[in-house]
Structure formats: structure tokens, C-alpha cells
Design an enzyme around this catalytic site. Structure first.
Site, PDB file in Angstrom:
ATOM      1  N   SER A 266      83.676   7.728  18.325  1.00  0.00           N
ATOM      2  CA  SER A 266      84.339   7.605  17.045  1.00  0.00           C
ATOM      3  C   SER A 266      84.470   9.230  16.607  1.00  0.00           C
ATOM      4  O   SER A 266      84.934   9.962  17.164  1.00  0.00           O
ATOM      5  CB  SER A 266      83.701   7.013  16.014  1.00  0.00           C
ATOM      6  OG  SER A 266      84.429   6.477  14.837  1.00  0.00           O
ATOM      7  N   LYS A 270      85.365  12.543  18.585  1.00  0.00           N
ATOM      8  CA  LYS A 270      86.281  13.535  18.328  1.00  0.00           C
ATOM      9  C   LYS A 270      85.811  14.947  18.575  1.00  0.00           C
ATOM     10  O   LYS A 270      86.219  15.909  19.372  1.00  0.00           O
ATOM     11  CB  LYS A 270      86.785  13.690  16.885  1.00  0.00           C
ATOM     12  CG  LYS A 270      87.649  12.303  16.505  1.00  0.00           C
ATOM     13  CD  LYS A 270      88.110  12.302  14.988  1.00  0.00           C
ATOM     14  CE  LYS A 270      87.845  10.986  14.152  1.00  0.00           C
ATOM     15  NZ  LYS A 270      88.686   9.885  14.497  1.00  0.00           N
ATOM     16  N   TRP A 357      92.562   0.419  14.027  1.00  0.00           N
ATOM     17  CA  TRP A 357      92.583   1.431  12.997  1.00  0.00           C
ATOM     18  C   TRP A 357      92.630   2.980  13.966  1.00  0.00           C
ATOM     19  O   TRP A 357      93.286   3.714  13.849  1.00  0.00           O
ATOM     20  CB  TRP A 357      91.374   1.737  12.395  1.00  0.00           C
ATOM     21  CG  TRP A 357      91.336   2.759  11.400  1.00  0.00           C
ATOM     22  CD1 TRP A 357      90.180   3.542  11.395  1.00  0.00           C
ATOM     23  CD2 TRP A 357      91.964   3.149  10.046  1.00  0.00           C
ATOM     24  NE1 TRP A 357      90.200   4.578  10.161  1.00  0.00           N
ATOM     25  CE2 TRP A 357      91.238   4.176   9.488  1.00  0.00           C
ATOM     26  CE3 TRP A 357      93.230   2.850   9.827  1.00  0.00           C
ATOM     27  CZ2 TRP A 357      92.101   4.966   8.584  1.00  0.00           C
ATOM     28  CZ3 TRP A 357      93.862   3.501   8.788  1.00  0.00           C
ATOM     29  CH2 TRP A 357      93.265   4.499   7.869  1.00  0.00           C
ATOM     30  N   HIS A 407      84.888  -1.764  16.966  1.00  0.00           N
ATOM     31  CA  HIS A 407      84.707  -0.210  17.164  1.00  0.00           C
ATOM     32  C   HIS A 407      83.141  -0.068  17.308  1.00  0.00           C
ATOM     33  O   HIS A 407      82.668  -0.152  16.202  1.00  0.00           O
ATOM     34  CB  HIS A 407      85.223   0.263  15.586  1.00  0.00           C
ATOM     35  CG  HIS A 407      85.347   1.739  15.452  1.00  0.00           C
ATOM     36  ND1 HIS A 407      85.899   2.444  16.362  1.00  0.00           N
ATOM     37  CD2 HIS A 407      84.338   2.550  14.695  1.00  0.00           C
ATOM     38  CE1 HIS A 407      85.627   3.893  15.897  1.00  0.00           C
ATOM     39  NE2 HIS A 407      84.519   3.730  14.859  1.00  0.00           N
TER      40      HIS A 407
HETATM   41  C1  GCU Z   1      86.628   6.201  10.139  1.00  0.00           C
HETATM   42  C2  GCU Z   1      87.637   7.250  10.379  1.00  0.00           C
HETATM   43  C3  GCU Z   1      87.780   7.503  11.854  1.00  0.00           C
HETATM   44  C4  GCU Z   1      86.308   7.565  12.450  1.00  0.00           C
HETATM   45  C5  GCU Z   1      85.310   6.614  12.011  1.00  0.00           C
HETATM   46  C6  GCU Z   1      84.258   6.806  12.804  1.00  0.00           C
HETATM   47  O1  GCU Z   1      87.061   4.909  10.318  1.00  0.00           O
HETATM   48  O2  GCU Z   1      88.742   6.723   9.685  1.00  0.00           O
HETATM   49  O3  GCU Z   1      88.670   8.604  12.140  1.00  0.00           O
HETATM   50  O4  GCU Z   1      86.497   7.741  13.815  1.00  0.00           O
HETATM   51  O5  GCU Z   1      85.467   6.533  10.683  1.00  0.00           O
HETATM   52  O6  GCU Z   1      83.786   7.903  12.703  1.00  0.00           O
HETATM   53  O7  GCU Z   1      83.359   5.656  12.734  1.00  0.00           O
END
Ligand code: GCU
Length: 428
Positions: A266, A270, A357, A407
Site C-alpha cells: 500500500s 509506493k 480503490w 486490501h
Molecule cells: C489509503 C490511501 C491509499 C493507500 C492506503 C494504505 O487508502 O488512499 O493510497 O495505499 O491508504 O496505505 O493502506
């Protein structure tokens, strides 16, 4: 008929729920309908700023790659104000020769950076498989502190700021003893060391707490305002992963220094992609559900957008990234080019079916597009343009799967990553 409309109603409820969570709260619309998505043109990673086409890996390495890396630094993840080698003070705080029921040796190590700050530290929890001489090693940040990745009582509880919304055992943004092991499902340590892999993890908030003011007590507090704006929280988290690599390479450990794997989930996914883009010492790169600002194509208007990211998490990216909130077509790069920066290293992208998402299709398409760069090295990327069914890994030098479910990063994901690493490291 009746059944169909029930399904439709359920989908609509779900979509409006995500709209409420992610949309109304920010007043930014969310789209999940491919037919509503405006057409877009992706930048070509093989076209140089002067319009010339890159045809060889030599030109790519000398000119193309540095140009793309620079565009990402200046427009997305920020410019690292500490390039080059960093002085690190290493302190081994604890060693357990019988960790994980005797399967591993654990070490807890603190890294400090005396030339930058006397107090800031990265606290590593390292598990080494007991009898391995040269173990490949996963480097991965965690969301809630090392002690949340395991039940083991000797693992120190993080003293840094934690997000109280993440777990009820966090009190006033402090972790407690009660939070031991709460993220264990994400860290199947025994299964990993049993396959001969080591794991080095650290809390992602060690050098910058994940909130808009987090920089004030973190690594970016030592910078000028201009440097700080030009860098980002994600840049800091990525930087900490590279310092973990410094430690792994410079110390006598039972690991294989050629086999360092970057993996992250997540927002940490990134940061992981950015870490590996900047740091070639990561031999394999794995993005788990990294979504928007990670593996997913930014130009696809599905799920989270650049504007959502910058509104909800204004500290994650560099100040310039905000310019593209309503002008994503002007972004001089897209995320397939970030994936292309991993070439010729093996790269794995993973999604989850319910993680709409993060736009799983956008993650898959990005992996397809990245192949262009790998072809300069005569390598086949995914080797397919058809998205596989759930729980069916595909690919060659680029791997992909979409796990059934939400997720998260789970044992299933780790098993695929180890299979992938076994294959590319030629581990029998
Ligand atoms: C939020 C955010 C995402 C990210 C996520 C996470 O949902 O919008 O971009 O990847 O958190 O880090 O769990």
C-alpha cells in the site's frame, strides 16, 4: 432477475459507501465505471525529452533512465537532499538465538545518522533463518511498529508516534504492549524463514510520522523549507529502506548481499517502488496493492486519483505533485514508467480483487506497459496482456497476481513472492 437486482443494489451500496468514505468527505468524486473514464495517452518511457526514440539499453541507461528518474523526483516523490553515502552508527540492541521457536536468530539494531541528527533512528528487526549461510533477505517497512509484526515478547515496542486510528491498542498515538502481534497476519515470519529467507523490517514512522505535521519531528525537520517541500514523506520512508540496505551490506551477517528484495504494501508499496527506483542495490522489487501513486496508472480515472492522494495525504508527495490534482494529463510521467525504472531487475506487482480503490486493472496495465523497457534487455515482462483470474500468478521477469480478497498483504502474497524470488535467484 430478483437475484440480479439484489447484486446490483449491493454493488451500488458498496460504491456509494466508498464514495462517502473517500469522496464526499473530500468532495472529490470517485469513479469505478470504465465507461465513464475519459480517454488518455500514456507517456512513452522510450521517448527522450528531445523526442528521440530509445532503441538500446545503453542509451536507456545513459540518458533515458536518468531523465525519467529526475522527472519522478521533481514532480512526484521529491528530491533526496542526502544523496551519496551517509555515515551510520550501528548499535545492536538485542540478539535472540532462539527466535520463532528456534527457527531463527533475531537481531534488533538501531541505526543513527550522527551527521544529520543526534536523535533520529531507524530500528530494525531482523530475522535470520537459523541454519542458512547466505539467506536472501526481504527488506520491508511496517505500518505500526516492529512489535506488531510478531508476538515475540523481546521485540521492542516502538516509542514513536503511531496512528491511533490504526488500532484500538494505540493510546494517544503511542503503541502499547497490548499491540504485540496485531499485524501478525501480514508478517508470516515462520513461513518465510522456513523457506530460507531472512526479513528485515522497521517502522515506517521512524524517520517521519505519517501525518501532515510529521516532518516537524522527523528527518525533514533538519532541512530548509525549500528542501523540505521538494522532498516528501514517501521520499523519507524510501530513504530509510536504503539505510537498511547500507546496514545489511556493511555488516557480517548470514545473508546473501546480492539477494536483497524490496517489498511493501500500500502506501509503503509506493515508498518501496520509489526506494528501488533510486537504489539499484535492491535486486528484486515487489509492490503489494500499492495503487495510486504506486503501481497503478495515474491517468486512469478509476478509484483513487492524484487529487485524492494530495488532499487526504498532503505530506506524502512533493509540493509539485499538487499541480497535477486537476491536470493529470500534464504529469510528465505515468506509473508504468516508474515500473520501467526497475528494469532489468525482476519486478512483481500484486493486487487484490476487492481493492477497487487501488484500481487492480490499472496496476496490471501498468505492468504490461513497463515491458517496453525490459524489452531493451531482451526480457519478456508479463508475457500476457490478459488479466489472470484470482489467485493465478502469471509472468516472467515481471510477475503479477490478483489475490481473492481485500486490501492487505497475506501469506498467499508472500508465498508468491518467495516462489518468484526462488525462480529468479535460481534457488532450488
Ligand atoms: C489509503 C490511501 C491509499 C493507500 C492506503 C494504505 O487508502 O488512499 O493510497 O495505499 O491508504 O496505505 O493502506
Amino acid at each position: 432477475m430478483h437475484k440480479l437486482s439484489t447484486i446490483k443494489a449491493a454493488i451500488l451500496t458498496f460504491l456509494s459507501f466508498s464514495y462517502l468514505v473517500n469522496g464526499f468527505a473530500q468532495k472529490i468524486p470517485v469513479n469505478y465505471d470504465e465507461s465513464q473514464m475519459p480517454a488518455y495517452i500514456l507517456p512513452d518511457p522510450l521517448v527522450l525529452p528531445n523526442g528521440k526514440l530509445i532503441k538500446t539499453k545503453e542509451v536507456w541507461e545513459k540518458t533515458g533512465r536518468p531523465a525519467v528518474l529526475k522527472l519522478f523526483a521533481e514532480n512526484v516523490y521529491g528530491v533526496n537532499p542526502f544523496p551519496g553515502s551517509i555515515k551510520i552508527e550501528v548499535k545492536v540492541k538485542a540478539v535472540n538465538e532462539n527466535a520463532l521457536g528456534g527457527k531463527a536468530v533475531s537481531k534488533q539494531i538501531t541505526l543513527r545518522f550522527p551527521e544529520i541528527s543526534p536523535t533520529l533512528a531507524v530500528n530494525i528487526l531482523l530475522y535470520l533463518p537459523k541454519n542458512a549461510q547466505k539467506a536472501p533477505v526481504f527488506v520491508s517497512l511496517n505500518f505500526m511498529g516492529n512489535h506488531t509484526a510478531t508476538q515475540e515478547k523481546d521485540v521492542f515496542v516502538t516509542e514513536n508516534w503511531v496512528n491511533s486510528n490504526f488500532d484500538k491498542t494505540f493510546v494517544n498515538n503511542k503503541a502499547t504492549d497490548a499491540s504485540r502481534g496485531i499485524a501478525e497476519r501480514r508478517w508470516p515470519m515462520e513461513a518465510i524463514v522456513s523457506r530460507g529467507y531472512a526479513v528485515a523490517t522497521a517502522y515506517y514512522g521512524d524517520l517521519e510520522a505519517d501525518h501532515a505535521e510529521g516532518w516537524k519531528t522527523g528527518l525533514r525537520s533538519v532541512l530548509t523549507p525549500e528542501q523540505r517541500e521538494k522532498w516528501s514523506a514517501i521520499g523519507v520512508w524510501a530513504w530509510s529502506m536504503s539505510r537498511m540496505v547500507d546496514y545489511l551490506l556493511k555488516n557480517e551477517l548470514q545473508i546473501d548481499k546480492q539477494k536483497i528484495i524490496a517489498v511493501g504494501h500500500s502506501r509503503i508499496g509506493k515508498a518501496t517502488l520509489w526506494a528501488a527506483a533510486e537504489d539499484p542495490r535492491f535486486a528484486i522489487v515487489i509492490s503489494n496493492d500499492s495503487g495510486e501513486g504506486g503501481a497503478a496508472l495515474a491517468r486512469r480515472w478509476i478509484g483513487e486519483t492524484v487529487e485524492h492522494l494530495n488532499t487526504q495525504f498532503p505530506h506524502w508527495f512533493c509540493a509539485n505533485y499538487k499541480k497535477y490534482n486537476n491536470a493529470v494529463a500534464k504529469l510528465p510521467v505515468d506509473q508504468h514508467e516508474l515500473l520501467g525504472l526497475m528494469a532489468p531487475r525482476p519486478l512483481y506487482v500484486a493486487s487484490a480483487t476487492k481493492d477497487v480503490w487501488a484500481d487492480p486493472k490499472g496496476e496490471f496495465m501498468s505492468a504490461i506497459e513497463a515491458e517496453k523497457v525490459y524489452q531493451l534487455y531482451k526480457q519478456t515482462g508479463l508475457g500476457t496482456t490478459t488479466m489472470p483470474p484470482p489467485n493465478t500468478p502469471v509472468g516472467q521477469i515481471i510477475g503479477y497476481h490478483i489475490r481473492e480478497g481485500v486490501h492487505d498483504i497475506l501469506l498467499y502474497d508472500w508465498q508468491q513472492y518467495m516462489n518468484f524470488a526462488d525462480k529468479h535467484f535460481e534457488i532450488k
